[in-house]
Design a protein around this motif. Sequence first.
Motif, PDB file in Angstrom:
ATOM      1  N   VAL A  99      23.791  -6.391 -13.769  1.00  0.00           N
ATOM      2  CA  VAL A  99      24.652  -7.561 -13.772  1.00  0.00           C
ATOM      3  C   VAL A  99      24.000  -8.668 -12.966  1.00  0.00           C
ATOM      4  CG1 VAL A  99      26.867  -8.476 -12.988  1.00  0.00           C
ATOM      5  CG2 VAL A  99      26.776  -6.239 -14.070  1.00  0.00           C
ATOM      6  N   SER A 100      24.070  -9.908 -13.487  1.00  0.00           N
ATOM      7  CA  SER A 100      23.594 -11.082 -12.760  1.00  0.00           C
ATOM      8  C   SER A 100      24.670 -12.169 -12.868  1.00  0.00           C
ATOM      9  CB  SER A 100      22.273 -11.590 -13.345  1.00  0.00           C
ATOM     10  OG  SER A 100      21.854 -12.779 -12.694  1.00  0.00           O
ATOM     11  N   ILE A 101      25.170 -12.618 -11.699  1.00  0.00           N
ATOM     12  CA  ILE A 101      26.279 -13.571 -11.668  1.00  0.00           C
ATOM     13  C   ILE A 101      25.906 -14.759 -10.787  1.00  0.00           C
ATOM     14  CG2 ILE A 101      28.728 -13.891 -11.183  1.00  0.00           C
ATOM     15  CD1 ILE A 101      28.176 -11.719 -13.239  1.00  0.00           C
ATOM     16  N   ALA A 102      26.216 -15.969 -11.257  1.00  0.00           N
ATOM     17  CA  ALA A 102      26.087 -17.178 -10.440  1.00  0.00           C
ATOM     18  C   ALA A 102      27.303 -18.057 -10.708  1.00  0.00           C
ATOM     19  CB  ALA A 102      24.803 -17.935 -10.764  1.00  0.00           C
ATOM     20  N   THR A 103      28.010 -18.434  -9.638  1.00  0.00           N
ATOM     21  CA  THR A 103      29.186 -19.284  -9.784  1.00  0.00           C
ATOM     22  C   THR A 103      29.246 -20.260  -8.622  1.00  0.00           C
ATOM     23  OG1 THR A 103      31.603 -19.328  -9.984  1.00  0.00           O
ATOM     24  CG2 THR A 103      30.664 -17.581  -8.653  1.00  0.00           C
ATOM     25  N   LEU A 104      29.729 -21.472  -8.899  1.00  0.00           N
ATOM     26  CA  LEU A 104      29.863 -22.480  -7.849  1.00  0.00           C
ATOM     27  C   LEU A 104      31.203 -22.351  -7.130  1.00  0.00           C
ATOM     28  CD1 LEU A 104      28.388 -25.654  -9.609  1.00  0.00           C
ATOM     29  CD2 LEU A 104      27.274 -24.152  -7.951  1.00  0.00           C
ATOM     30  N   ASP A 105      32.281 -22.188  -7.878  1.00  0.00           N
ATOM     31  CA  ASP A 105      33.610 -22.162  -7.284  1.00  0.00           C
ATOM     32  C   ASP A 105      34.428 -21.074  -7.949  1.00  0.00           C
ATOM     33  OD1 ASP A 105      35.981 -22.638  -6.035  1.00  0.00           O
ATOM     34  OD2 ASP A 105      36.272 -24.670  -6.796  1.00  0.00           O
ATOM     35  N   GLY A 106      34.506 -19.924  -7.298  1.00  0.00           N
ATOM     36  CA  GLY A 106      35.269 -18.813  -7.852  1.00  0.00           C
ATOM     37  C   GLY A 106      34.886 -17.509  -7.198  1.00  0.00           C
ATOM     38  N   VAL A 130      28.775  -0.929 -21.427  1.00  0.00           N
ATOM     39  CA  VAL A 130      28.303   0.151 -20.560  1.00  0.00           C
ATOM     40  C   VAL A 130      26.793   0.331 -20.575  1.00  0.00           C
ATOM     41  CG1 VAL A 130      30.486   1.392 -20.669  1.00  0.00           C
ATOM     42  CG2 VAL A 130      28.741   1.857 -22.380  1.00  0.00           C
ATOM     43  N   ARG A 131      26.126  -0.062 -21.656  1.00  0.00           N
ATOM     44  CA  ARG A 131      24.685   0.175 -21.736  1.00  0.00           C
ATOM     45  C   ARG A 131      23.869  -1.108 -21.828  1.00  0.00           C
ATOM     46  NH1 ARG A 131      26.619   3.882 -25.425  1.00  0.00           N
ATOM     47  NH2 ARG A 131      25.657   2.851 -27.220  1.00  0.00           N
ATOM     48  N   GLY A 132      24.517  -2.235 -21.910  1.00  0.00           N
ATOM     49  CA  GLY A 132      23.812  -3.510 -21.972  1.00  0.00           C
ATOM     50  C   GLY A 132      23.826  -4.231 -20.646  1.00  0.00           C
ATOM     51  N   THR A 133      23.045  -5.308 -20.542  1.00  0.00           N
ATOM     52  CA  THR A 133      23.033  -6.136 -19.346  1.00  0.00           C
ATOM     53  C   THR A 133      24.065  -7.260 -19.498  1.00  0.00           C
ATOM     54  OG1 THR A 133      21.310  -7.622 -20.192  1.00  0.00           O
ATOM     55  CG2 THR A 133      20.596  -5.654 -19.003  1.00  0.00           C
ATOM     56  N   VAL A 134      24.567  -7.725 -18.355  1.00  0.00           N
ATOM     57  CA  VAL A 134      25.574  -8.780 -18.346  1.00  0.00           C
ATOM     58  C   VAL A 134      25.105  -9.912 -17.442  1.00  0.00           C
ATOM     59  CG1 VAL A 134      27.966  -9.399 -17.822  1.00  0.00           C
ATOM     60  CG2 VAL A 134      27.440  -7.121 -18.746  1.00  0.00           C
ATOM     61  N   THR A 135      25.064 -11.135 -17.991  1.00  0.00           N
ATOM     62  CA  THR A 135      24.700 -12.322 -17.224  1.00  0.00           C
ATOM     63  C   THR A 135      25.813 -13.348 -17.362  1.00  0.00           C
ATOM     64  OG1 THR A 135      22.346 -11.944 -17.665  1.00  0.00           O
ATOM     65  CG2 THR A 135      22.982 -14.132 -16.900  1.00  0.00           C
ATOM     66  N   VAL A 136      26.254 -13.897 -16.225  1.00  0.00           N
ATOM     67  CA  VAL A 136      27.324 -14.896 -16.246  1.00  0.00           C
ATOM     68  C   VAL A 136      26.926 -16.077 -15.378  1.00  0.00           C
ATOM     69  CG1 VAL A 136      29.732 -15.410 -15.679  1.00  0.00           C
ATOM     70  CG2 VAL A 136      29.124 -13.160 -16.613  1.00  0.00           C
ATOM     71  N   GLY A 178      25.021  -0.932 -12.726  1.00  0.00           N
ATOM     72  CA  GLY A 178      23.738  -0.599 -12.136  1.00  0.00           C
ATOM     73  C   GLY A 178      23.357  -1.677 -11.141  1.00  0.00           C
ATOM     74  N   ALA A 179      22.149  -2.204 -11.234  1.00  0.00           N
ATOM     75  CA  ALA A 179      21.697  -3.233 -10.309  1.00  0.00           C
ATOM     76  C   ALA A 179      22.553  -4.488 -10.436  1.00  0.00           C
ATOM     77  CB  ALA A 179      20.232  -3.569 -10.576  1.00  0.00           C
ATOM     78  N   ALA A 180      22.699  -5.234  -9.315  1.00  0.00           N
ATOM     79  CA  ALA A 180      23.541  -6.424  -9.319  1.00  0.00           C
ATOM     80  C   ALA A 180      22.901  -7.536  -8.503  1.00  0.00           C
ATOM     81  CB  ALA A 180      24.924  -6.104  -8.754  1.00  0.00           C
ATOM     82  N   THR A 181      22.899  -8.742  -9.089  1.00  0.00           N
ATOM     83  CA  THR A 181      22.458  -9.947  -8.394  1.00  0.00           C
ATOM     84  C   THR A 181      23.601 -10.955  -8.457  1.00  0.00           C
ATOM     85  OG1 THR A 181      20.147  -9.585  -9.028  1.00  0.00           O
ATOM     86  CG2 THR A 181      20.751 -11.801  -8.314  1.00  0.00           C
ATOM     87  N   VAL A 182      24.009 -11.477  -7.288  1.00  0.00           N
ATOM     88  CA  VAL A 182      25.156 -12.373  -7.230  1.00  0.00           C
ATOM     89  C   VAL A 182      24.826 -13.563  -6.341  1.00  0.00           C
ATOM     90  CG1 VAL A 182      27.599 -12.623  -6.638  1.00  0.00           C
ATOM     91  CG2 VAL A 182      26.744 -10.423  -7.483  1.00  0.00           C
ATOM     92  N   SER A 183      25.168 -14.769  -6.828  1.00  0.00           N
ATOM     93  CA  SER A 183      25.046 -15.987  -6.039  1.00  0.00           C
ATOM     94  C   SER A 183      26.357 -16.756  -6.143  1.00  0.00           C
ATOM     95  CB  SER A 183      23.878 -16.849  -6.543  1.00  0.00           C
ATOM     96  OG  SER A 183      23.837 -18.084  -5.857  1.00  0.00           O
TER      97      SER A 183
END
Length: 291
Positions: free
Chosen positions: A131-138, A110-116, A146-151
């Motif tokens: 949150v920062s997420i990058a995935t090729l197939d899924g 809840v209070r930390g950042t998440v990168t996948v 909070g803020a979110a970056t998704v690719s």
Amino acid sequence: MGAATVVLTATALVATSPGARDTTFVVPEGARIEIEHREGDIRVMGAASREARIVLDDDDGRILVQSSGGTIRLGSSPSGDGADFLLYLPEDVDVSVVGHEGDVTVAGIVRGTVTVRTADGDVEIDGGASVSIATLDGSVRISNTGAATVSVTDGDVWLDQVAGAMSISGIDADIIVTNADTRAISVATVDGDVWYDGALHGDGTYSLSTHDGDVTFAVPENAGARISVSTFDGELEPSFPVQFQGGGVRGGQFTVGDGSAEVTLKSFDGDILLVRPGERTPDLDSQEPTR
């Protein structure tokens, strides 16, 4: 088998004894957790405790723990490939996950950042300061962050109850944003529909575009915004009266309220739908909007 307790020093490399697959250790405040697991599902659960517990679902695999400075790196021995990885971590840590083949789930940080970062697998995040997420197939599902970056290259995206800036890009992806409270969002996909139903702040900037798909944007009745829309091979479909300033059925600009927010909606080969909040509801199971 009982959990093996690992004591981390400032710089240490710990490979649990052969066959050990249940490990606990204390995570110092301010530590960053980095997880890499080549094959198998990864599930991270946040808890109000400084003790971490790592479980590897493999009789022959081994858990690897490496501590260096403020970073703790977690993984498994090669014999653990294909096994599921379950981790209980303090809810305030920053978490980075690299998964090559398998689903990734993170909940309760809840209070930390998440990168996948993952090559093949679905990603589901519930919580996180950002949150920062990058995935090729899924596919990707994010909620209560909070803020979110998704690719995403190939897979649909749904964000719900995100309170922060958002940057979302996809190639073959439908992108749905609901219950958002943001002042800055940029959404772009090549082949897929785009949907936004959330806050429209007067000092906000909202940009949604797709090459081959429809764009649906909810405009609250009391909103103040200057809205620009354009489509090459589609039509504008407002569910409420609008007065366009220039353009025609495929493009133009109009103002609601004081025109304070900036909204840009684009589709090359698709329709642009302007609706009121809650007027249409996306099907969250299939991530397809329903009329």
